[in-house]
Design a protein around this motif. Sequence first.
Motif, PDB file in Angstrom:
ATOM      1  N   PHE B 321       9.894  57.441  41.427  1.00 13.40           N
ATOM      2  CA  PHE B 321      10.683  56.169  41.264  1.00 13.40           C
ATOM      3  C   PHE B 321      10.322  55.036  42.131  1.00 13.40           C
ATOM      4  N   ARG B 337       9.172  61.536  43.348  1.00 18.43           N
ATOM      5  CA  ARG B 337      10.467  61.301  43.730  1.00 18.43           C
ATOM      6  C   ARG B 337      11.354  60.846  42.363  1.00 18.43           C
ATOM      7  N   VAL B 339      13.776  60.139  39.890  1.00 19.82           N
ATOM      8  CA  VAL B 339      15.315  59.462  39.718  1.00 19.82           C
ATOM      9  C   VAL B 339      15.403  59.582  38.133  1.00 19.82           C
ATOM     10  N   SER B 356      22.303  55.639  38.537  1.00 17.76           N
ATOM     11  CA  SER B 356      21.055  56.462  38.826  1.00 17.76           C
ATOM     12  C   SER B 356      21.781  57.861  39.747  1.00 17.76           C
ATOM     13  N   GLU B 358      19.340  60.951  41.957  1.00 21.06           N
ATOM     14  CA  GLU B 358      18.024  61.364  42.286  1.00 21.06           C
ATOM     15  C   GLU B 358      18.118  62.902  42.269  1.00 21.06           C
ATOM     16  N   ARG B 359      16.993  63.720  42.183  1.00 19.60           N
ATOM     17  CA  ARG B 359      16.965  65.176  42.160  1.00 19.60           C
ATOM     18  C   ARG B 359      17.780  65.554  43.124  1.00 19.60           C
TER      19      ARG B 359
END
Lengths: 269, 456
Positions: B321, B337, B339, B356, B358-359
């Motif tokens: 991302f 990264r 997302v 959004s 993120e992991r």
Amino acid sequence: MKPLEGAFLWGSIALYVATFVASMLSSLFRSPRARTAVAWCWPAALGLHLAAGLTRWTATGHAPVMYAYENSLSGSFFVGLIFFFVARRWAQALRALPVAVAAVLLILGNGLMSPARLSPLEPPFRSAWLVVHVLFAWVAFGSFLVASVIAGLYLRGERRARLEGSAAPAILDDICGRLITLGFAGDTVMIASGAIWAHGLWGRYWAWDPVETWSFITWLIYGVNIHLRFTLGWKGRKAALLALFSVITVVVTFFGIGVVSEVHTQLLR
Amino acid sequence: MIGVRARKALFVLASRRFAVLTMVTMAGVLSLSALVPDLDTLEPSRVDDLLRASPLLVWIGRHLRPRDIVGSPLFLLLPLYLCAGIGYSLLQRVRAERKRGRGPSPGADRFRTERRFQVAAPFDGISLERQLRREGYEVISSGPDHVDAARGRRGFWGSIAFHVGLILILIGVIASIWTRFGGEVMLAEGFRIPFAVRSMFNVSGKSRFTARVPSEIAIRDFTAEYSPAGTPSDYAVILSVQRGGDVVKEQQVRVNQAFWWDSYQITLHRYGFAPALTASGPDGRVRLDGVAMLQLLPPGREDALRLEDGSRIVVRLYPDFVRIRGEPASRTLAPVRPVLLFRWVDEKGREVAAGSVERGARTAINGYTVAFPSLRYWGGFIVARDLGLWLFVVGSLLGSIGLAFRIVFPDQLIRTSWQPGGGAVEVRIRAGTRFFPALHEEQLDRLVSRVRMEGR
């Protein structure tokens, strides 16, 4: 393209052009100097062509069998090599040298119009069967193309013989037959190895996509050539004309699929 | 009268000319169909444009598609007909070969030529016999004034191999049409699915799937390698077959490296990202708890996950991302990264939350919570069984080798005789060949010059 590869390639192109000019001079003026130039330039051109292919192979880490540029590089080499062996064995074929060299230059030129990017093999192409498949495809392509060149030479000689009342150059007819057989065997191995590769990759060995369909058409047409020549005894003018006509399917299979699509694009616009 | 007609028809059908005509017809019809684009792949408006420009092309495109032509009953009869014709021809050849024994092949006399020359006396024919043997001829008869020799027996077996090869190819093609099974399964890491038709899609030849023992398949340890530019350069996964929870077979599978199970070939065909997702509404009830299988390309491609209450979560995954001029994007395809951008749309089509995550994180918007604990991979596998493939391949190779033998070793015959004449011996050579008469004459001239050299 690496600089060394470029040097070898452009060197070979220059030598092919020199061979073409020298062979034309040799046949028009029967000049011994031109013949000597052919004897030196032609093997040297092939040598540099091979060196360009090997340099590319070293740079990319795979045989030059991917995309238009690499295929033109290897395909034109096989045309040149097969014609070289034929002309060394049968000097009568040497008169077709300008046509054969022009074919090599045309195929190379076609490849040079595409980007010569150095790229590693994508996962689907990492298979030993790809090398077998493409190698035999070029053997078949080279044999069929050289056979058609020899057929053209035969027709020219036969016409002259008819006018002069002499014997037709029958040996050219036989060479054409042998090349068609070699090409047919190569074409069959090409189809079989492609089938194994496709099955391992997509779980099916034949899907009737345009290239596969045209390969099959080529195989059928050359099967007909062989049948007519060796079983029904076709020879001479008829067989040579058939060999010339048949090469159209080869050109469509190797280069024409894109052109056909382009025609459709134009038509649909 | 009918009998005569039927005999005539059979005669025509069994003729080689008719076989050639059949091959030309097949090539012609396929060429015609191969020139027209597959109409299924075109948009309807383009088909309409084409219809206006050329109704004939549209007709060909609709009625002469290669895969439909070769699947038609008439076309299926062709390989059977060619098989029968080749089989008949093969029988005739073997019978003729047995009848001739050590004698010359009748085909060797197809193209005849003759040479006469003189050699110095005395001439006993030994040098001639030696030269013939050197050229690969087998002496079939010799005496004080003659030597007869023939070659090309290997060529005969080449012809047999070629025809057997053709029959195998045709049987292979028919076997493929009748036995081929194909299907696709999509499997995420850590999950098991039954190895059965119900787990597959894009299935062809459904009734031909016969797994002998019920089993399940699972994948683990998916590895993807990326080039410096971030494009996939290789990918592999460990595929296992399990029965009752026990692993029966396990192997690493990659593109071009198939897994075989129960006569089925399982091939890794494609892959994508499988983010683990948990989603709950404002009431705290978990609406989604599982793994979504998303397409790899293009990064940020939109996918909708339907929830049981009729609402849906529209997601876009960016594996690497980055924001470019405020817009979400992915630098590479590598999951550096990851997302997930999401939009929660209720059952009435209204967007109730967007954000959004993120992991390894969780995001709550307007009471709607989306968690993205981990990112896995999924693999798309093609399951196939085709009993015709190996017949097709063996037939092709046998046919090629047979053809090469047939042409490299053609039937050739040489009959030589000699008699004294004056101070020299007059030698007469009558030669015949099945193929390549001019090349044969060239060989004959070489033979003559060698015999003359020895006779000096």
